[in-house]
Design an enzyme around this catalytic site. Structure first.
Site, PDB file in Angstrom:
ATOM      1  N   CYS A  74       0.860  -1.183   0.000  1.00  0.00           N
ATOM      2  CA  CYS A  74       0.000   0.000   0.000  1.00  0.00           C
ATOM      3  C   CYS A  74       0.897   1.234   0.000  1.00  0.00           C
ATOM      4  O   CYS A  74       1.724   1.398   0.912  1.00  0.00           O
ATOM      5  CB  CYS A  74      -0.843  -0.049   1.271  1.00  0.00           C
ATOM      6  SG  CYS A  74      -1.838   1.406   1.602  1.00  0.00           S
ATOM      7  N   CYS A 184      -0.918   3.992  -6.366  1.00  0.00           N
ATOM      8  CA  CYS A 184      -1.795   3.325  -5.393  1.00  0.00           C
ATOM      9  C   CYS A 184      -1.960   1.894  -5.870  1.00  0.00           C
ATOM     10  O   CYS A 184      -2.205   1.664  -7.066  1.00  0.00           O
ATOM     11  CB  CYS A 184      -3.150   4.034  -5.351  1.00  0.00           C
ATOM     12  SG  CYS A 184      -4.411   3.165  -4.397  1.00  0.00           S
TER      13      CYS A 184
HETATM   14  N1  DGL Z   1      -3.977   0.650  -1.874  1.00  0.00           N
HETATM   15  C1  DGL Z   1      -3.575   1.763  -1.146  1.00  0.00           C
HETATM   16  C2  DGL Z   1      -2.429   2.521  -1.722  1.00  0.00           C
HETATM   17  O1  DGL Z   1      -1.616   1.924  -2.395  1.00  0.00           O
HETATM   18  C3  DGL Z   1      -4.489   2.526  -0.274  1.00  0.00           C
HETATM   19  C4  DGL Z   1      -5.689   3.103  -0.828  1.00  0.00           C
HETATM   20  C5  DGL Z   1      -6.551   3.646   0.244  1.00  0.00           C
HETATM   21  O2  DGL Z   1      -6.935   2.864   1.119  1.00  0.00           O
HETATM   22  O3  DGL Z   1      -6.865   4.837   0.233  1.00  0.00           O
HETATM   23  O4  DGL Z   1      -2.275   3.693  -1.510  1.00  0.00           O
END
Ligand code: DGL
Length: 259
Positions: A74, A184
């Site tokens: 993430c 993301c």
């Molecule tokens: N998948 C996540 C990222 O790479 C987080 C997205 C989120 O929960 O806002 O930033």
């Protein structure tokens, strides 16, 4: 050097499975445990303190499962919390950050776009990276408001998604970007729709393969590979497993647990 314990991964939800897929492809003999903290998604709108607390909670869970290394799958958790995780725990952490460097190094128009969460774009770590690379290149930052929520509720292919993506990408197209960085781990699932909106010469970059290669490197140098014939793949979510199962093409059993 060998170590038969699993690799742990966590994300605010289902998006980090894009990173898990790259790791599973490059290191098919490794056991993995993937934690989808969908109950707390999106992380991108939360404060740094909240993101750190959630990252610690996920890490503790994975450490209790004897993980030998943790991949923070993430960008938002990496850019806001990886420093604290590395200070608090001895285990190695691999993080994921927007791949600005390859875009800046290869752009011909000297304009690149980046789509990421508010938490990532506001983080100190991300802004330090931007400072390093913005000298000769214009970097257009866009928060992907609403995209993670739509992915988490199973609406990847919806008119709302097309509408949001069009509104975020049109100003980048008008500014003549030739690279779009996906910052993301949820966004690689949007690549087919993004390609329909962007002109064909615009290249899309995400960090999944680089994270997999870095994981392989750290296993080789510091942690050790699984050499037993026993291996497993566990997916754990704290909400209804339906959308996670769908994104994995129903190939894996998903456990629903409180964590
Ligand atoms: N998948 C996540 C990222 O790479 C987080 C997205 C989120 O929960 O806002 O930033």
């Amino acid at each position: 050097m060998n170590n038969n314990n699993p690799i742990g991964l966590f994300d605010s939800g289902i998006g980090g499975t894009s990173i898990w897929s790259e790791i599973h492809q490059l290191l098919p003999d490794e056991s993995t445990i993937y934690l989808a903290d969908s109950k707390n998604a999106p992380y991108g709108q939360k404060s740094k303190e909240e993101i750190i607390a959630l990252s610690i909670k996920n890490t503790e869970y994975l450490l209790n499962q004897n993980c030998k290394l943790i991949v923070v799958a993430c960008n938002t958790a990496t850019t806001n919390a990886i420093k604290e995780l590395r200070t608090k725990y001895e285990i190695p952490f691999i993080g994921i950050e927007p791949a600005i460097k390859p875009a800046v190094n290869n752009t011909k128009t000297q304009v690149i776009g980046i789509l990421a969460t508010k938490g990532t774009l506001n983080s100190e770590l991300f802004n330090k990276t931007v400072e390093l690379y913005q000298e000769n290149t214009k970097i257009i930052e866009q928060v992907g408001f609403g995209l993670v929520q739509l992915i988490e509720n199973g609406s990847i292919h919806s008119p709302e998604m097309t509408q949001l993506l069009t509104s975020y990408l049109t100003p980048m197209i008008e500014a003549n970007v030739d690279y779009l960085v996906l910052g993301c781990s949820h966004y690689p699932y949007l690549i087919p729709q993004i390609k329909e909106i962007l002109p064909p010469h615009v290249k899309i970059i995400d960090s999944g393969q680089a994270v997999a290669r870095q994981t392989q490197h750290v296993l080789k140098e510091k942690v050790g590979f699984n050499i037993s014939s026993e291996k497993f793949t566990h997916f754990i979510t704290n909400t209804d497993p339906k959308v996670l199962s769908e994104i994995l093409n129903h190939k894996y059993h998903i456990q629903q647990k409180d964590f």
